[in-house]
Design an enzyme around this catalytic site. Structure first.
Site, PDB file in Angstrom:
ATOM      1  N   LYS A  61      48.429  32.625  46.999  1.00 52.27           N
ATOM      2  CA  LYS A  61      48.393  32.429  45.353  1.00 52.27           C
ATOM      3  C   LYS A  61      49.763  33.610  45.389  1.00 52.27           C
ATOM      4  O   LYS A  61      48.970  35.238  45.703  1.00 52.27           O
ATOM      5  CB  LYS A  61      47.693  32.642  44.542  1.00 52.27           C
ATOM      6  N   ASP A 118      40.081  36.137  40.642  1.00 50.64           N
ATOM      7  CA  ASP A 118      40.847  34.792  41.379  1.00 50.64           C
ATOM      8  C   ASP A 118      40.338  33.361  41.708  1.00 50.64           C
ATOM      9  O   ASP A 118      40.815  32.578  42.212  1.00 50.64           O
ATOM     10  CB  ASP A 118      42.441  35.844  41.917  1.00 50.64           C
TER      11      ASP A 118
HETATM   12  O1  C5P Z   1      37.577  40.396  40.045  1.00 48.88           O
HETATM   13  P1  C5P Z   1      38.131  40.899  40.990  1.00 48.88           P
HETATM   14  O2  C5P Z   1      36.781  41.266  42.513  1.00 48.88           O
HETATM   15  O3  C5P Z   1      39.350  40.042  42.324  1.00 48.88           O
HETATM   16  O4  C5P Z   1      38.487  42.340  40.492  1.00 48.88           O
HETATM   17  C1  C5P Z   1      38.842  44.111  41.248  1.00 48.88           C
HETATM   18  C2  C5P Z   1      38.592  44.452  40.825  1.00 48.88           C
HETATM   19  O5  C5P Z   1      39.909  44.566  39.875  1.00 48.88           O
HETATM   20  C3  C5P Z   1      38.302  44.551  39.952  1.00 48.88           C
HETATM   21  O6  C5P Z   1      37.052  45.487  39.994  1.00 48.88           O
HETATM   22  C4  C5P Z   1      38.631  45.395  38.743  1.00 48.88           C
HETATM   23  O7  C5P Z   1      38.570  47.509  39.288  1.00 48.88           O
HETATM   24  C5  C5P Z   1      40.145  45.031  38.894  1.00 48.88           C
HETATM   25  N1  C5P Z   1      40.331  43.907  37.980  1.00 48.88           N
HETATM   26  C6  C5P Z   1      40.618  44.560  36.544  1.00 48.88           C
HETATM   27  N2  C5P Z   1      41.052  43.467  35.501  1.00 48.88           N
HETATM   28  C7  C5P Z   1      40.664  41.878  35.648  1.00 48.88           C
HETATM   29  C8  C5P Z   1      40.695  41.557  37.142  1.00 48.88           C
HETATM   30  C9  C5P Z   1      40.313  42.589  38.345  1.00 48.88           C
HETATM   31  O8  C5P Z   1      40.584  45.797  36.055  1.00 48.88           O
HETATM   32  N3  C5P Z   1      40.792  41.545  35.094  1.00 48.88           N
END
Ligand code: C5P
Length: 314
Positions: free
Chosen positions: A11, A141
């Site tokens: 993406k 995601d």
């Molecule tokens: O959800 P995901 O594992 O992809 O997120 C990775 C990191 O990115 C999270 O631990 C956080 O630090 C940050 N993040 C965030 N806010 C979001 C998505 C991700 O702060 N909406």
């Protein structure tokens, strides 16, 4: 059927706005996400032992329980105990085309494909919505990577509103192999620098969501106006990632000067992409880019917007 083979699309973010801070510690986001044809192949195959195994040809992708694809399988085993005893364990094979640590949701896409593939292999009969709810437990995601296409993603990124897809635009993607960005680092750095400006009230989040839904990028997509899509590309994370990665900042400057409809860093980077209308323009920009930066460390790909995230293949 004892084997399913799936394509997991990368993406790009056409728009990424950090709205504020959430009670769960994540950031409240408004994003416009788009699946592109650059894809990993994910195969799930039944094995006779009650085990989850991961195989991957990429040196930077761990073939162990820390891999998000492994965690997707483990989550299903946790939710449906006994499924492996009944239908066997699984060997997951990841054939990577999507660069790793790139802001293209490669890892999330692999997990999305494992959920879709194991739903079939283990005859779970889950709906797409149920798969997306499970996916949200793995990463923000993952739900988008399951359905794909073009969508507005809000909340942590897991709340999806499909958008009418734009035309199948082309995109030139470029990334230095040696440049990797940690997503947690990017968000933490953004918070440290811009946290004072965050909105904290959920009513303010809704106001901003309404504004973006009625705004220039969504309107450009609805009107199939590729010039306007290119003009309104935006990503708040560029403000922290580009200053910390001067090579990528320079790459963005070079790509911006090659023409195209618009150039942006995707997600938490460091992949930079340029949108164009046709395959011929994409090819010309890719060639010019390789000529301007003749560095073997620079990976360049051409892809096209696609309407799906995970796709089952014969
Ligand atoms: O959800 P995901 O594992 O992809 O997120 C990775 C990191 O990115 C999270 O631990 C956080 O630090 C940050 N993040 C965030 N806010 C979001 C998505 C991700 O702060 N909406």
């Amino acid at each position: 059927m004892r084997l399913y083979s799936l394509l997991a699309a990368a993406k790009i973010n056409l728009y990424l706005e950090i709205v504020g801070s959430r009670p769960d510690g994540f950031h409240e986001l408004i994003m416009v996400m788009q699946s592109v044809s650059l894809a990993d192949r994910v195969t799930v195959r039944s094995i006779g032992v009650d085990q989850i195994r991961v195989q991957c040809d990429h040196p930077l992708v761990p073939a162990d329980p820390s891999n998000l694809a492994y965690r997707a399988a483990a989550l299903l085993v946790e939710k449906f105990p006994g499924v492996m005893a009944k239908l066997g364990g699984v060997e997951i094979t990841l054939e990577k085309q999507i660069p790793v640590g790139a802001g293209l949701a490669g890892g999330s896409g692999n997990a999305a494909a494992v959920l879709v593939g194991l739903d079939l292999l283990w005859q779970l009969g889950l709906t797409q919505r149920e798969l997306q709810e499970l996916g949200a437990e793995l990463g923000s995601d993952v739900p988008f990577c399951i359905s794909g296409g073009t969508a507005i993603a809000t909340g942590r990124g897991e709340q999806l509103d499909p958008l009418q897809g734009s035309d199948a635009l082309y995109v030139v993607l470029a990334k230095y192999e040696s440049e990797l960005v940690s997503t947690p680092w990017a968000y933490q750095t953004y918070r440290a620098e811009f946290g004072a400006t965050y909105r904290a009230d959920v009513r303010e989040f809704e106001v901003r969501r309404s504004q973006v839904r009625a705004g220039a990028m969504v309107s450009a997509l609805a009107h199939h106006n590729s010039a306007a899509i290119g003009q309104h590309l935006a990503n708040d994370l560029e403000k922290v990632v580009l200053p910390a990665h001067p090579k990528t900042a320079e790459l963005k400057a070079v790509m911006t000067n090659l023409g195209g409809l618009g150039t942006l860093m995707s997600g938490s980077g460091p992949t930079v992409f340029t949108l164009v209308d046709t395959a011929a323009e994409a090819e010309a920009i890719a060639q010019q880019l390789k000529a301007k930066i003749p560095d073997p460390d620079l990976g360049v790909w051409i892809a096209q917007f696609v309407p799906t995230g995970v796709q089952l293949t014969p």
